[in-house]
Write a protein that holds these residues in place. Structure first.
Motif, PDB file in Angstrom:
ATOM      1  N   CYS A 138       0.815  -1.216   0.000  1.00 26.96           N
ATOM      2  CA  CYS A 138       0.000   0.000   0.000  1.00 26.96           C
ATOM      3  C   CYS A 138       0.849   1.266   0.000  1.00 26.96           C
ATOM      4  O   CYS A 138       0.306   2.370  -0.155  1.00 26.96           O
ATOM      5  CB  CYS A 138      -0.932   0.015   1.217  1.00 26.96           C
ATOM      6  SG  CYS A 138      -2.120  -1.336   1.246  1.00 26.96           S
ATOM      7  N   PHE A 139       2.157   1.138   0.197  1.00 26.63           N
ATOM      8  CA  PHE A 139       3.024   2.314   0.176  1.00 26.63           C
ATOM      9  C   PHE A 139       3.532   2.539  -1.244  1.00 26.63           C
ATOM     10  O   PHE A 139       3.920   1.593  -1.934  1.00 26.63           O
ATOM     11  CB  PHE A 139       4.192   2.150   1.133  1.00 26.63           C
ATOM     12  CG  PHE A 139       3.791   2.245   2.581  1.00 26.63           C
ATOM     13  CD1 PHE A 139       3.387   3.448   3.122  1.00 26.63           C
ATOM     14  CD2 PHE A 139       3.806   1.127   3.397  1.00 26.63           C
ATOM     15  CE1 PHE A 139       3.007   3.551   4.450  1.00 26.63           C
ATOM     16  CE2 PHE A 139       3.430   1.209   4.730  1.00 26.63           C
ATOM     17  CZ  PHE A 139       3.032   2.417   5.255  1.00 26.63           C
ATOM     18  N   HIS A 264       8.393   4.066   0.743  1.00 31.10           N
ATOM     19  CA  HIS A 264       8.286   4.457  -0.668  1.00 31.10           C
ATOM     20  C   HIS A 264       7.481   5.729  -0.915  1.00 31.10           C
ATOM     21  O   HIS A 264       6.591   5.764  -1.770  1.00 31.10           O
ATOM     22  CB  HIS A 264       7.678   3.320  -1.488  1.00 31.10           C
ATOM     23  CG  HIS A 264       8.523   2.096  -1.585  1.00 31.10           C
ATOM     24  ND1 HIS A 264       9.856   2.118  -1.922  1.00 31.10           N
ATOM     25  CD2 HIS A 264       8.221   0.789  -1.344  1.00 31.10           C
ATOM     26  CE1 HIS A 264      10.349   0.898  -1.909  1.00 31.10           C
ATOM     27  NE2 HIS A 264       9.383   0.070  -1.548  1.00 31.10           N
ATOM     28  N   GLY A 265       7.727   6.760  -0.144  1.00 27.72           N
ATOM     29  CA  GLY A 265       7.085   8.047  -0.394  1.00 27.72           C
ATOM     30  C   GLY A 265       5.759   8.248   0.297  1.00 27.72           C
ATOM     31  O   GLY A 265       5.237   9.356   0.319  1.00 27.72           O
ATOM     32  N   HIS A 269       0.871   6.783  -2.194  1.00 28.67           N
ATOM     33  CA  HIS A 269       1.465   8.064  -2.597  1.00 28.67           C
ATOM     34  C   HIS A 269       1.303   8.337  -4.097  1.00 28.67           C
ATOM     35  O   HIS A 269       1.151   9.487  -4.508  1.00 28.67           O
ATOM     36  CB  HIS A 269       2.945   8.064  -2.218  1.00 28.67           C
ATOM     37  CG  HIS A 269       3.726   9.224  -2.736  1.00 28.67           C
ATOM     38  ND1 HIS A 269       3.568  10.509  -2.258  1.00 28.67           N
ATOM     39  CD2 HIS A 269       4.681   9.307  -3.701  1.00 28.67           C
ATOM     40  CE1 HIS A 269       4.383  11.320  -2.893  1.00 28.67           C
ATOM     41  NE2 HIS A 269       5.068  10.629  -3.777  1.00 28.67           N
ATOM     42  N   GLU A 270       1.349   7.287  -4.901  1.00 31.56           N
ATOM     43  CA  GLU A 270       1.302   7.483  -6.351  1.00 31.56           C
ATOM     44  C   GLU A 270      -0.126   7.580  -6.890  1.00 31.56           C
ATOM     45  O   GLU A 270      -0.332   7.672  -8.096  1.00 31.56           O
ATOM     46  CB  GLU A 270       2.058   6.348  -7.047  1.00 31.56           C
ATOM     47  CG  GLU A 270       3.548   6.337  -6.740  1.00 31.56           C
ATOM     48  CD  GLU A 270       4.296   5.256  -7.490  1.00 31.56           C
ATOM     49  OE1 GLU A 270       3.816   4.852  -8.577  1.00 31.56           O
ATOM     50  OE2 GLU A 270       5.341   4.799  -7.010  1.00 31.56           O
ATOM     51  N   HIS A 271      -1.105   7.522  -6.019  1.00 32.03           N
ATOM     52  CA  HIS A 271      -2.513   7.677  -6.424  1.00 32.03           C
ATOM     53  C   HIS A 271      -3.049   9.008  -5.901  1.00 32.03           C
ATOM     54  O   HIS A 271      -2.637   9.494  -4.856  1.00 32.03           O
ATOM     55  CB  HIS A 271      -3.367   6.543  -5.847  1.00 32.03           C
ATOM     56  CG  HIS A 271      -2.933   5.173  -6.256  1.00 32.03           C
ATOM     57  ND1 HIS A 271      -3.289   4.598  -7.454  1.00 32.03           N
ATOM     58  CD2 HIS A 271      -2.149   4.260  -5.619  1.00 32.03           C
ATOM     59  CE1 HIS A 271      -2.766   3.385  -7.532  1.00 32.03           C
ATOM     60  NE2 HIS A 271      -2.070   3.154  -6.430  1.00 32.03           N
ATOM     61  N   ARG A 279      -5.216   9.480   6.219  1.00 30.19           N
ATOM     62  CA  ARG A 279      -4.371   8.339   6.568  1.00 30.19           C
ATOM     63  C   ARG A 279      -2.935   8.582   6.118  1.00 30.19           C
ATOM     64  O   ARG A 279      -1.981   8.220   6.823  1.00 30.19           O
ATOM     65  CB  ARG A 279      -4.929   7.073   5.930  1.00 30.19           C
ATOM     66  CG  ARG A 279      -4.178   5.797   6.266  1.00 30.19           C
ATOM     67  CD  ARG A 279      -4.310   5.443   7.723  1.00 30.19           C
ATOM     68  NE  ARG A 279      -3.851   4.083   7.981  1.00 30.19           N
ATOM     69  CZ  ARG A 279      -3.275   3.695   9.112  1.00 30.19           C
ATOM     70  NH1 ARG A 279      -3.108   4.558  10.098  1.00 30.19           N
ATOM     71  NH2 ARG A 279      -2.894   2.447   9.281  1.00 30.19           N
ATOM     72  N   GLN A 280      -2.758   9.202   4.962  1.00 30.89           N
ATOM     73  CA  GLN A 280      -1.416   9.548   4.488  1.00 30.89           C
ATOM     74  C   GLN A 280      -0.709  10.443   5.500  1.00 30.89           C
ATOM     75  O   GLN A 280       0.469  10.227   5.825  1.00 30.89           O
ATOM     76  CB  GLN A 280      -1.501  10.271   3.137  1.00 30.89           C
ATOM     77  CG  GLN A 280      -1.831   9.380   1.959  1.00 30.89           C
ATOM     78  CD  GLN A 280      -2.061  10.175   0.683  1.00 30.89           C
ATOM     79  OE1 GLN A 280      -2.172  11.404   0.719  1.00 30.89           O
ATOM     80  NE2 GLN A 280      -2.147   9.481  -0.445  1.00 30.89           N
ATOM     81  N   GLN A 281      -1.414  11.453   5.980  1.00 30.69           N
ATOM     82  CA  GLN A 281      -0.821  12.391   6.926  1.00 30.69           C
ATOM     83  C   GLN A 281      -0.479  11.709   8.248  1.00 30.69           C
ATOM     84  O   GLN A 281       0.577  11.954   8.830  1.00 30.69           O
ATOM     85  CB  GLN A 281      -1.776  13.570   7.139  1.00 30.69           C
ATOM     86  CG  GLN A 281      -1.963  14.429   5.897  1.00 30.69           C
ATOM     87  CD  GLN A 281      -3.071  15.450   6.036  1.00 30.69           C
ATOM     88  OE1 GLN A 281      -3.957  15.314   6.885  1.00 30.69           O
ATOM     89  NE2 GLN A 281      -3.032  16.469   5.198  1.00 30.69           N
TER      90      GLN A 281
END
Length: 383
Positions: A138-139, A264-265, A269-271, A279-281
């Motif tokens: 998921c990363f 991996h960012g 991250h790539e979406h 959730r990203q934050q």
């Protein structure tokens, strides 16, 4: 623990390599040899993961010795250490892990060891897939891998639906909630039709890779869908395990290193999924906490060169954090690199803070230089 033996005809070179290897707490030196026959005997009798071989020796050809070592132990990894660049092409003919120029230093060796660990992780992944495991990453970008290969999606909405169901940790997700996230402001009738066709397409995509009946449906309470991936291995699970173990007071260094490597960012991250933003934050903050915890651990154990790239990742993540930049300056000072420390201080204090933010960097160079180790005595968060 990475078990290493070294072959070099010069004792001075062996002593220097021993000194560099001792920087790393995850390395065990199992032998230092000037004689190729003694070296190969150790390969036969010791459980060795990695060998460092001088490419050019008066009485032996390093390439030939490496070939013999690989014939004795096909799983062994070979690194050539030499003063000559011209043999690099020959070295990689035998699939050497790395080719390093003398004099060997901690920073360069650290990259070699990271390459070795990544190779081992790849081998373990292959072995797990051979046991019918399913991996979910998921990363970076959502990736699902089965024994039939990496799942490919016919359209982007099917991929997003799978990500959304996985985002809810395998629990049931109400249809209305799915529609609101994936088709906001869309006519209800059309949105429902889009959902049904997308579910149909997603099931077909997954079945093509051996994943049958992994999306279940319930008609109660307005209807819901649920993702079921039994025995799946997830980078998210690994990350959360590393974080929770650390929060409970135990830093599992190997686990945290793997979690950081998998980041991996950032989460998905790539979406460009708006519903994933919070959730990203949250995970970005946890990632920064793990970075600081591992940097602090490395510094306390004298592994300064390994701390440097992690601290740089942290600085890239929070480019306006005085706390992070102060630690970077302190680390350069601990590495006995005062010129780099001053140059870095000048950059952040003049370019970043004065030019971009319009106020002064909060600490003077002299304050940091007075006791650089003190900046790593406590966990400081993002302050």
């Amino acid at each position: 623990m990475i078990k290493i033996i070294v072959l070099d005809d010069e004792r001075v070179a062996l002593r220097q390599m021993k000194k560099v290897l001792q920087i790393f707490s995850n390395v065990q030196i199992c032998g230092l040899f000037t004689d190729p026959d003694e070296f190969l005997q150790a390969v036969r009798t010791e459980r060795v993961d990695l060998v460092l071989i001088d490419m050019v020796m008066p009485d032996a050809n390093g390439l030939a010795v490496a070939r013999t070592a690989q014939s004795l132990r096909p799983d062994i990894s070979v690194v050539f250490v030499t003063a000559y660049e011209k043999y690099a092409a020959e070295a990689f003919e035998i699939e050497a892990l790395d080719y390093v120029l003398k004099p060997l230093d901690g920073k360069r060796l650290g990259r070699t060891l990271q390459r070795f660990l990544r190779r081992q992780e790849t081998l373990r992944d292959g072995q797990r897939k051979g046991r019918n495991a399913i991996s979910v990453n998921c990363f970076g970008r959502l990736v699902i891998v089965t024994e039939q290969g990496k799942v490919r999606f016919i359209n982007a909405k099917a991929e997003e639906l799978l990500a959304y169901l996985a985002h809810h940790a395998g629990g049931p997700v109400n249809k209305a909630k799915i529609i609101e996230a994936l088709w906001p402001n869309r006519d209800v009738v059309r949105a429902q039709a889009n959902l049904y066709s997308t579910v149909y397409q997603l099931r077909k995509d997954l079945e093509a890779y051996g994943l049958r009946a992994v999306i279940s449906q319930s008609r109660s309470s307005g209807g819901s869908y649920q993702l079921n991936l039994p025995h799946a291995e997830s980078d998210m699970d690994l990350f959360e395990q590393a974080y929770q173990t650390w929060k409970n007071g135990q830093l599992d260094q190997s686990l945290v290193e793997r979690a950081i490597e998998h980041y991996h960012g950032g989460y998905l991250h790539e979406h460009d999924y708006r519903w994933a933003l919070s959730r990203q934050q949250e995970l970005e903050v946890r990632y920064s906490e793990l970075l600081e915890a591992l940097v602090t651990e490395y510094v306390r154990n004298g592994r300064l060169y390994q701390a440097l790239p992690l601290l740089q990742k942290w600085a890239d993540l929070f480019p306006y954090s005085e706390h992070v930049h102060a630690k970077m300056i302190a680390l350069f000072l601990l590495l006995k690199q005062p010129k780099q420390a001053r140059a870095y201080y000048y950059k952040v204090s003049n370019e970043t803070y004065s030019a971009e933010l319009g106020y002064e960097f909060g600490r003077s160079f002299e304050q940091i230089a007075a006791n650089p180790a003190a900046l790593f005595d406590t966990f400081g968060g993002l302050a």
